[in-house]
Design an enzyme around this catalytic site. Structure first.
Site, PDB file in Angstrom:
ATOM      1  N   ASP A 258      84.966 116.114  64.780  1.00 49.13           N
ATOM      2  CA  ASP A 258      85.368 114.736  65.056  1.00 49.13           C
ATOM      3  C   ASP A 258      84.191 113.783  65.206  1.00 49.13           C
ATOM      4  O   ASP A 258      84.385 112.564  65.220  1.00 49.13           O
ATOM      5  CB  ASP A 258      86.229 114.679  66.329  1.00 49.13           C
ATOM      6  CG  ASP A 258      87.636 115.178  66.096  1.00 49.13           C
ATOM      7  OD1 ASP A 258      88.024 115.322  64.925  1.00 49.13           O
ATOM      8  OD2 ASP A 258      88.354 115.436  67.075  1.00 49.13           O
TER       9      ASP A 258
ATOM     10  N   ASP B 172      96.002 111.854  61.036  1.00 49.20           N
ATOM     11  CA  ASP B 172      95.014 111.347  60.087  1.00 49.20           C
ATOM     12  C   ASP B 172      95.159 111.995  58.720  1.00 49.20           C
ATOM     13  O   ASP B 172      95.483 113.174  58.605  1.00 49.20           O
ATOM     14  CB  ASP B 172      93.593 111.629  60.601  1.00 49.20           C
ATOM     15  CG  ASP B 172      93.239 110.773  61.800  1.00 49.20           C
ATOM     16  OD1 ASP B 172      93.740 109.644  61.873  1.00 49.20           O
ATOM     17  OD2 ASP B 172      92.474 111.231  62.650  1.00 49.20           O
TER      18      ASP B 172
END
Length: 434
Positions: free
Chosen positions: A319, A121
């Site tokens: 997260d 990411d």
């Protein structure tokens, strides 16, 4: 590039089973390199990042056989070190963040490990210093080829050492741990990450013959052994997915039961969503979330605004900050979301603002969310998924929104969520992959 067409505004209902833990899988799969004996791993999630890592291990010479939809047997008895020099390996390593996890076991067992700068990411800086400083403390020689962004470590023999990690990195702790189990002497890792993922890795390694104590704490002691054997291991359910389903249920006003959650391993996740107003009941190892037309954000005792932020375990995992943020958009009340670890992770909020959410992005790390109390639904728009966690947060927003949304680049969501469209459609969602 694939997209999701989402028709929002539907209430969902039914049972949903979380997949195996993605973040655990990336460590556990690489640990098979530590032994020449067979290792059986169950509850493996069928997601893009995990499948690419399994493909990399296979091409490296690890025997891979699939014995059930979520179960694999690995045997690393014919590892091909020459593969580390190939263009195909470089391409595979750059494609996924999890490729960094082969470094510790390869160095430990074969005395050499090489890898390109890993992908993943684009959520801000994700340095690898902790990994390589720890390996150097064990006696490895480190080299970084700046023009090619290529890392290599070598060692004739690793030796135990005391180290105080500069950050409680989950992947850094795991890499150092896997290197230390075959090192000569005793290694002490202070400020070690103690997430359930690391605990699971420690338990697996101990079953293979390692001698690790302090499991579950931030002080790990590893007494090196000469060799490790095979084992069987079952991965935990994915806590990030469980938290995502909590937010989804609240945003869509749905009655959902999340099955087989391993609740004691969830840390502060249930409490965090409860403070955002999400009602839930623990029924054995299941989490039942009733249909809610409204939910209200908690405040502190003195009435001040709630602050939801990420911390090292057992604090809230970073997260889930994206999901917590989107959940707050339809709550009653105001909350400050503080993403401490990654400076680019909150940049997806512009898409939520376009949908009608009331959010003030204070700086790259903080956003203030003024909840709409379900009085004004979000509106469907076209948007792009920037990373795994923001992608599923946008999917949750789209499922709650009025009208049609298009989410582009859903390969990002596929990297971390197994058949998410199929599983949610089974509960009554309207998601079409285009």
């Amino acid at each position: 590039m694939a997209s999701f067409e989402v028709i929002g505004g539907n209430k969902l209902k039914g049972d949903i089973y979380p997949q195996g833990a993605k973040n655990e899988a990336l460590q556990i799969l690489c640990a098979v390199l530590l032994t020449a004996e067979p290792v059986t791993i169950s509850n493996v999630p069928d997601i893009r990042d995990v499948n690419k890592l399994i493909e990399l291990l296979h091409d490296l010479g690890v025997s891979v056989s699939k014995t059930a939809p979520d179960t694999y047997v690995f045997q690393a008895d014919k590892v091909n070190l020459d593969y580390l020099e190939t263009e195909q390996y470089i391409e595979q390593g750059r494609a996924i963040r999890g490729s960094v996890m082969i470094v510790g076991p390869m160095l430990s067992r074969f005395g050499i490990a090489k890898m390109p700068k890993p992908g993943g990411d684009k959520i801000g800086r994700r340095r690898l210093d902790t990994h390589f400083i720890g390996l150097e403390r064990l006696g490895a020689s480190f080299n970084y080829d700046t023009p090619d962004s290529f890392y290599s470590v070598t060692a004739d023999k690793l030796h135990g050492a005391y180290m105080l990690l500069d950050e409680a990195s989950v992947t850094g702790t795991a890499n150092i741990l896997m290197a230390a189990v075959l090192a000569e002497g005793i290694t002490t890792i202070y400020n070690a990450a103690c997430e359930p993922y690391v605990q699971q890795l420690c338990r697996m390694l101990n079953r293979m013959g390692a001698k690790i104590s302090g499991v579950g704490s931030n002080l790990l002691t590893i007494e090196g052994v000469e060799k490790l054997g095979g084992t069987e291991h079952t991965m935990l359910p994915d806590m990030i997915e469980i938290g995502s389903f909590m937010g989804l249920a609240a945003m869509t006003g749905s009655e959902i039961t999340i099955k087989n959650c391993k609740i004691p391993e969830l840390g502060l996740i249930p409490e965090t969503f409860q403070r955002l107003g999400v009602k839930m009941e623990f029924r054995g190892d299941d989490i039942y979330i009733p249909e809610m037309d409204h939910y209200e954000v908690d405040t502190y005792i003195d009435g001040s605004i709630l602050n939801v932020s990420d911390h090292t375990w057992p604090g809230l995992t970073p997260d889930l900050l994206s999901v917590a943020l989107v959940t707050a958009t339809q709550a009653k009340g105001t909350v400050l979301i503080h993403q401490k670890m990654f400076e680019s992770r909150l940049f997806f909020v512009d898409k939520l603002i376009d949908m009608g959410a009331q959010i003030i992005l204070c700086d790259p790390h903080r956003a203030t969310v003024i909840g709409l109390n379900n009085e004004i639904p979000l509106r469907g728009i076209r948007m792009t998924s920037p990373d795994i966690r923001a992608g599923v947060a946008l999917l949750i927003a789209a499922l709650s929104a009025k009208g049609k949304s298009i989410i582009d680049n859903v390969e990002q969501i596929d990297r971390g969520y197994q058949n998410i469209d199929g599983r949610l459609n089974a509960l009554g969602a309207q998601i079409r992959r285009i």
